[in-house]
Design a protein around this motif. Structure first.
Motif, PDB file in Angstrom:
ATOM      1  N   LEU A 136       0.622  -1.206   0.010  1.00 63.64           N
ATOM      2  CA  LEU A 136       0.042   0.037   0.172  1.00 63.64           C
ATOM      3  C   LEU A 136       0.877   1.306   0.000  1.00 63.64           C
ATOM      4  O   LEU A 136       0.261   2.469   0.099  1.00 63.64           O
ATOM      5  CB  LEU A 136      -0.967   0.087   1.405  1.00 63.64           C
ATOM      6  N   LEU A 137       2.130   1.133  -0.411  1.00 61.54           N
ATOM      7  CA  LEU A 137       3.085   2.153  -0.255  1.00 61.54           C
ATOM      8  C   LEU A 137       2.823   3.268  -1.059  1.00 61.54           C
ATOM      9  O   LEU A 137       3.096   4.673  -1.175  1.00 61.54           O
ATOM     10  CB  LEU A 137       4.375   1.788  -0.130  1.00 61.54           C
ATOM     11  N   ASN A 138       2.327   3.044  -2.282  1.00 62.16           N
ATOM     12  CA  ASN A 138       1.805   3.817  -3.386  1.00 62.16           C
ATOM     13  C   ASN A 138       0.557   4.244  -3.264  1.00 62.16           C
ATOM     14  O   ASN A 138       0.173   5.129  -4.257  1.00 62.16           O
ATOM     15  CB  ASN A 138       2.358   3.006  -4.729  1.00 62.16           C
ATOM     16  N   SER A 139      -0.171   3.980  -2.373  1.00 60.73           N
ATOM     17  CA  SER A 139      -1.843   4.717  -2.435  1.00 60.73           C
ATOM     18  C   SER A 139      -1.734   5.827  -1.868  1.00 60.73           C
ATOM     19  O   SER A 139      -1.329   5.854  -0.428  1.00 60.73           O
ATOM     20  CB  SER A 139      -2.595   3.511  -1.576  1.00 60.73           C
ATOM     21  N   ALA A 140      -2.212   6.838  -2.461  1.00 61.44           N
ATOM     22  CA  ALA A 140      -2.311   8.049  -1.711  1.00 61.44           C
ATOM     23  C   ALA A 140      -3.553   8.221  -0.734  1.00 61.44           C
ATOM     24  O   ALA A 140      -3.232   9.003   0.369  1.00 61.44           O
ATOM     25  CB  ALA A 140      -2.807   9.179  -2.757  1.00 61.44           C
ATOM     26  N   CYS A 141      -4.351   7.333  -0.742  1.00 57.11           N
ATOM     27  CA  CYS A 141      -5.539   7.123   0.186  1.00 57.11           C
ATOM     28  C   CYS A 141      -5.883   5.709   0.204  1.00 57.11           C
ATOM     29  O   CYS A 141      -6.034   4.954  -0.794  1.00 57.11           O
ATOM     30  CB  CYS A 141      -6.648   7.862  -0.338  1.00 57.11           C
ATOM     31  N   VAL A 142      -6.359   5.298   1.562  1.00 57.84           N
ATOM     32  CA  VAL A 142      -6.956   3.944   1.752  1.00 57.84           C
ATOM     33  C   VAL A 142      -8.261   4.301   2.372  1.00 57.84           C
ATOM     34  O   VAL A 142      -8.393   4.902   3.498  1.00 57.84           O
ATOM     35  CB  VAL A 142      -6.103   3.309   2.609  1.00 57.84           C
ATOM     36  N   HIS A 143      -9.386   3.808   1.667  1.00 59.60           N
ATOM     37  CA  HIS A 143     -10.347   3.983   1.996  1.00 59.60           C
ATOM     38  C   HIS A 143     -11.182   2.745   2.556  1.00 59.60           C
ATOM     39  O   HIS A 143     -10.977   1.700   1.822  1.00 59.60           O
ATOM     40  CB  HIS A 143     -11.623   4.683   0.907  1.00 59.60           C
ATOM     41  N   SER A 144     -11.879   2.636   3.625  1.00 58.51           N
ATOM     42  CA  SER A 144     -12.780   1.523   4.231  1.00 58.51           C
ATOM     43  C   SER A 144     -14.120   1.876   4.839  1.00 58.51           C
ATOM     44  O   SER A 144     -14.195   3.097   4.955  1.00 58.51           O
ATOM     45  CB  SER A 144     -11.829   0.606   4.949  1.00 58.51           C
ATOM     46  N   GLY A 145     -14.569   0.777   5.311  1.00 59.90           N
ATOM     47  CA  GLY A 145     -15.934   1.241   6.115  1.00 59.90           C
ATOM     48  C   GLY A 145     -16.997   0.096   5.869  1.00 59.90           C
ATOM     49  O   GLY A 145     -16.735  -0.992   5.525  1.00 59.90           O
ATOM     50  N   SER A 146     -18.359   0.366   6.290  1.00 58.92           N
ATOM     51  CA  SER A 146     -19.454  -0.280   6.111  1.00 58.92           C
ATOM     52  C   SER A 146     -19.220  -1.559   6.852  1.00 58.92           C
ATOM     53  O   SER A 146     -18.507  -1.585   8.039  1.00 58.92           O
ATOM     54  CB  SER A 146     -19.405  -0.712   4.612  1.00 58.92           C
ATOM     55  N   LEU A 147     -19.669  -2.572   6.676  1.00 52.46           N
ATOM     56  CA  LEU A 147     -19.768  -3.821   7.584  1.00 52.46           C
ATOM     57  C   LEU A 147     -18.047  -4.364   7.728  1.00 52.46           C
ATOM     58  O   LEU A 147     -17.786  -5.045   8.509  1.00 52.46           O
ATOM     59  CB  LEU A 147     -20.737  -4.860   6.894  1.00 52.46           C
ATOM     60  N   ALA A 148     -17.348  -4.136   6.706  1.00 48.60           N
ATOM     61  CA  ALA A 148     -15.984  -4.545   6.859  1.00 48.60           C
ATOM     62  C   ALA A 148     -15.331  -4.313   8.280  1.00 48.60           C
ATOM     63  O   ALA A 148     -14.438  -5.030   8.667  1.00 48.60           O
ATOM     64  CB  ALA A 148     -15.275  -4.153   5.648  1.00 48.60           C
ATOM     65  N   LEU A 149     -15.815  -3.040   8.764  1.00 53.85           N
ATOM     66  CA  LEU A 149     -15.091  -2.651   9.819  1.00 53.85           C
ATOM     67  C   LEU A 149     -15.771  -3.169  11.191  1.00 53.85           C
ATOM     68  O   LEU A 149     -15.117  -2.968  12.407  1.00 53.85           O
ATOM     69  CB  LEU A 149     -15.224  -1.044  10.056  1.00 53.85           C
ATOM     70  N   VAL A 150     -16.921  -3.917  11.054  1.00 51.01           N
ATOM     71  CA  VAL A 150     -17.652  -4.233  12.332  1.00 51.01           C
ATOM     72  C   VAL A 150     -17.977  -5.791  12.291  1.00 51.01           C
ATOM     73  O   VAL A 150     -18.183  -6.252  13.444  1.00 51.01           O
ATOM     74  CB  VAL A 150     -18.822  -3.541  12.520  1.00 51.01           C
ATOM     75  N   ARG A 151     -17.597  -6.538  11.327  1.00 55.39           N
ATOM     76  CA  ARG A 151     -17.843  -8.081  11.239  1.00 55.39           C
ATOM     77  C   ARG A 151     -16.794  -8.455  11.457  1.00 55.39           C
ATOM     78  O   ARG A 151     -15.729  -8.342  10.927  1.00 55.39           O
ATOM     79  CB  ARG A 151     -18.506  -8.333   9.919  1.00 55.39           C
ATOM     80  N   GLU A 152     -16.631  -9.615  12.475  1.00 56.99           N
ATOM     81  CA  GLU A 152     -15.616 -10.100  12.752  1.00 56.99           C
ATOM     82  C   GLU A 152     -15.510 -11.642  11.974  1.00 56.99           C
ATOM     83  O   GLU A 152     -16.664 -12.142  11.462  1.00 56.99           O
ATOM     84  CB  GLU A 152     -15.314 -10.336  14.146  1.00 56.99           C
ATOM     85  N   PRO A 153     -14.411 -12.395  11.696  1.00 58.62           N
ATOM     86  CA  PRO A 153     -12.925 -11.917  12.367  1.00 58.62           C
ATOM     87  C   PRO A 153     -12.407 -10.772  11.813  1.00 58.62           C
ATOM     88  O   PRO A 153     -11.257 -10.280  12.242  1.00 58.62           O
ATOM     89  CB  PRO A 153     -12.142 -13.364  12.576  1.00 58.62           C
ATOM     90  N   GLY A 154     -12.836 -10.292  10.508  1.00 60.92           N
ATOM     91  CA  GLY A 154     -12.029  -9.490   9.901  1.00 60.92           C
ATOM     92  C   GLY A 154     -11.757  -7.977  10.181  1.00 60.92           C
ATOM     93  O   GLY A 154     -10.893  -7.278   9.922  1.00 60.92           O
TER      94      GLY A 154
END
Length: 336
Positions: A136-154
């Protein structure tokens, strides 16, 4: 303007199922009849992060999606859709688990409510090894959210990755709150942690109503700033958006459109916001050169992207050429 640097989006791709034109519910005097009842479903690729990735790529930002895509029929549909939109899937692992399914019920105003089939599905099963494969070193921005941030184990691993990329990338978070699937208290507890790593927080007025039902929009923004987020954008549907940069606020009007449905409109707004900031060289750090006028212009552009998405069925954000053909210069925002 300049060529935007790569944006990496991390999160889920969901099969959005809508009642098709052949759907009918025969009725008797006592309600729906059991004889001849049918339900025709039309399935479109969706999911907040995937929608945002598609929107960014179609606008011209080099975009990579980190998503666990199933090998099932929906997963194959996802891959074809994402690749046709120009999204880089080189770091999206093929997963053995099934795809997540969201059944949408769209009302007369074009607003959708969802029932999710998400237990044991591919999107949430991230391992540290899978996430570690992406550079991810070349990424100017990393975007996330939605269920990916609250559903485990991920979910916890996604949080860790956002903290790890922060030294060299702008971090953007869209909670996209789903109270029917996740207890709102989970969001209330985690939002301060997300703000601590996020430079940009985009959420809807409905999201605010879930996580802070007794607070004003202004007080909520100030709380998010205190927790660490520099830019907070609250989208308000047809009423546009309110953006707050370190407590300085700007109001951007909505763009009139004939609404087919509002599915994916918030994700399209996020894509437009990030694309505009990227083309003006404002992504890649802590937003140190970002001024309120820049925020106003980016939000006005994002509102146009969202409006075109509302004018078609499902999460189908516009291509750059469609945006240029549909609108002239964005409306001038007013600061407050």
């Amino acid at each position: 303007m300049q060529s935007p640097r790569q944006v990496t989006v991390l999160g889920e791709c969901v099969a959005d199922a809508f009642a098709g034109p052949g759907t009918e519910f025969p009725r008797t005097a006592h309600g729906p009849s059991a004889d001849g009842r049918s339900l025709s479903l039309r399935v479109l690729p969706g999911g907040g992060p995937a929608n945002t990735a598609v929107g960014l790529a179609r606008l011209g930002t080099p975009t990579r999606l980190l998503a666990r895509l199933s090998a099932d029929v929906f997963g194959r549909l996802f891959r074809a859709h994402l690749l046709e939109s120009g999204v880089d899937l080189s770091d999206a692992p093929e997963a053995a688990e099934p795809s997540t399914l969201a059944v949408a019920d769209v009302d007369s105003r074009g607003q959708a409510s969802y029932s999710f089939h998400a237990e044991g599905t591919a999107d949430w099963q991230w391992t540290r090894e899978e996430l570690g494969r992406a550079d991810l070193l070349n990424s100017a921005c990393v975007h996330s959210g939605s269920l990916a941030l609250v559903r485990e184990p991920g979910g916890s691993l996604v949080e860790e990755m956002l903290a790890e990329v922060r030294p060299h990338s702008t971090v953007s978070v869209d909670p996209n709150i789903r109270p029917a699937l996740v207890d709102p208290q989970v969001y209330r507890e985690r939002l301060p942690r997300w703000c601590a790593v996020a430079d940009i927080l985009r959420l809807s007025e409905d999201d605010l109503g879930v996580v802070a039902p007794d607070a004003t929009l202004e007080a909520s923004c100030d709380g998010f700033h205190a927790a660490g987020a520099r830019l907070v954008v609250v989208t308000r549907g047809a009423h546009g958006a309110v953006a707050s940069l370190d407590g300085q606020r700007v109001t951007v009007p909505g763009v009139p459109t004939r609404v087919v449905d509002t599915v994916g409109a918030g994700d399209a707004f996020t894509a437009g916001l990030l694309h505009h900031l990227g083309t003006h060289g404002l992504l890649g750090g802590r937003l140190d050169r970002l001024a309120l006028a820049d925020v106003a212009q980016a939000c006005a552009y994002a509102a146009r992207v969202a409006a075109l998405t509302c004018a078609v069925a499902g999460p189908n954000p516009p291509w750059e050429r469609q945006l240029g053909a549909a609108y002239g210069a964005p409306d001038v925002a007013t600061a407050s």
